[in-house]
Design a protein around this motif. Structure first.
Motif, short mmCIF file in Angstrom:
data_model
loop_
_atom_site.label_atom_id
_atom_site.label_comp_id
_atom_site.label_asym_id
_atom_site.label_seq_id
_atom_site.Cartn_x
_atom_site.Cartn_y
_atom_site.Cartn_z
N MET A 50 9.85 -8.77 43.20
CA MET A 50 11.12 -8.30 43.77
C MET A 50 12.22 -9.31 43.49
SD MET A 50 10.04 -6.97 47.51
CE MET A 50 9.24 -5.42 47.79
N ASP A 51 11.90 -10.58 43.67
CA ASP A 51 12.85 -11.66 43.40
C ASP A 51 13.28 -11.62 41.93
OD1 ASP A 51 13.85 -14.42 44.62
OD2 ASP A 51 13.14 -14.82 42.56
N SER A 52 12.33 -11.50 41.04
CA SER A 52 12.62 -11.45 39.61
C SER A 52 13.45 -10.22 39.25
CB SER A 52 11.30 -11.45 38.83
OG SER A 52 11.55 -11.34 37.46
N LEU A 53 13.12 -9.08 39.82
CA LEU A 53 13.86 -7.84 39.57
C LEU A 53 15.31 -7.97 40.02
CD1 LEU A 53 13.80 -4.84 38.65
CD2 LEU A 53 13.20 -4.26 41.01
N ALA A 54 15.51 -8.53 41.19
CA ALA A 54 16.88 -8.72 41.71
C ALA A 54 17.68 -9.64 40.78
CB ALA A 54 16.85 -9.28 43.12
N LYS A 55 17.10 -10.74 40.36
CA LYS A 55 17.81 -11.66 39.47
C LYS A 55 18.13 -10.99 38.14
CE LYS A 55 15.97 -15.88 41.47
NZ LYS A 55 15.01 -16.98 41.33
N THR A 56 17.21 -10.20 37.62
CA THR A 56 17.44 -9.50 36.35
C THR A 56 18.58 -8.50 36.49
OG1 THR A 56 15.11 -9.73 35.72
CG2 THR A 56 16.38 -8.00 34.62
N LYS A 57 18.59 -7.72 37.55
CA LYS A 57 19.63 -6.70 37.73
C LYS A 57 21.00 -7.33 37.98
CE LYS A 57 16.83 -3.37 37.13
NZ LYS A 57 16.79 -2.76 35.80
N PHE A 58 21.05 -8.37 38.79
CA PHE A 58 22.33 -8.99 39.14
C PHE A 58 22.83 -9.93 38.05
CE2 PHE A 58 21.26 -7.16 43.16
CZ PHE A 58 22.49 -6.87 43.72
N GLU A 59 22.03 -10.21 37.05
CA GLU A 59 22.47 -11.03 35.93
C GLU A 59 23.61 -10.35 35.18
OE1 GLU A 59 22.63 -14.46 33.73
OE2 GLU A 59 21.51 -14.07 35.55
N ARG A 60 23.68 -9.02 35.26
CA ARG A 60 24.79 -8.27 34.64
C ARG A 60 26.14 -8.73 35.20
NH1 ARG A 60 24.38 -2.23 35.24
NH2 ARG A 60 26.19 -2.34 33.90
N VAL A 61 26.16 -9.05 36.49
CA VAL A 61 27.40 -9.53 37.11
C VAL A 61 27.72 -10.92 36.58
CG1 VAL A 61 28.52 -10.15 39.28
CG2 VAL A 61 27.03 -8.14 39.19
N SER A 62 26.74 -11.78 36.52
CA SER A 62 26.94 -13.15 36.06
C SER A 62 27.46 -13.18 34.63
CB SER A 62 25.63 -13.93 36.16
OG SER A 62 25.82 -15.26 35.76
N LYS A 63 26.96 -12.29 33.78
CA LYS A 63 27.36 -12.27 32.38
C LYS A 63 28.84 -11.91 32.20
CE LYS A 63 22.88 -11.39 30.33
NZ LYS A 63 22.05 -10.47 29.56
N ARG A 64 29.43 -11.23 33.17
CA ARG A 64 30.86 -10.91 33.10
C ARG A 64 31.74 -12.14 33.25
NH1 ARG A 64 32.41 -5.29 33.60
NH2 ARG A 64 30.54 -4.23 32.84
N PHE A 65 31.14 -13.22 33.76
CA PHE A 65 31.89 -14.45 34.04
C PHE A 65 31.27 -15.63 33.31
CE2 PHE A 65 32.59 -11.58 37.58
CZ PHE A 65 33.97 -11.61 37.70
N GLN A 66 31.10 -15.51 32.01
CA GLN A 66 30.49 -16.59 31.23
C GLN A 66 31.36 -17.84 31.20
OE1 GLN A 66 29.49 -14.84 27.46
NE2 GLN A 66 27.74 -13.75 28.30
#
Length: 113
Positions: free
Chosen positions: A16-32
């Motif tokens: 679950m922890d890994s899934l959450a990080k993978t999904k929310f990484e899309r937000v992080s990528k918007r702010f490289q």
């Protein structure tokens, strides 16, 4: 992005922890262009009535905060919907910032003329 992934009423498994990080990484990528220390996600994964899941997320990027939540029968779908709503908020903010910058530029040009 720094993550805090918790739950109020269930045990968060490593998957679950890994899934959450993978999904929310899309937000992080918007702010490289924003440093990792200036990006923080607090994600709460809970069970909800009727065998559903509730996902809440507070995202802080360089001091700007975004919040969304969703409830679904599938935990991954609830995460995806939460991420999508946050991405929509980010796009809306970007559009407002672009329009504000354009107006300021037009005002500056008009002052010069």
């Amino acid at each position: 992005m720094n993550y805090q992934i918790t739950s109020d009423n269930m045990t968060v498994s490593p998957s679950m922890d890994s899934l959450a990080k993978t999904k929310f990484e899309r937000v992080s990528k918007r702010f490289q262009d924003v440093g990792e220390d200036a990006k923080f996600a607090r994600i709460v994964l809970n069970t909800a009535p009727n065998e559903m899941f509730h996902v809440k997320a507070n995202i802080t990027i360089a001091g700007k905060e975004y919040f969304s939540d969703d409830t679904d029968y599938n935990l991954e779908t609830a995460m995806i919907n939460t991420v999508e709503e946050i991405l929509q908020m980010i796009e809306k903010d970007k559009d407002v910032q672009d329009k504000t910058a354009l107006k300021e530029e037009i005002d500056l040009i008009e002052e010069i003329e």
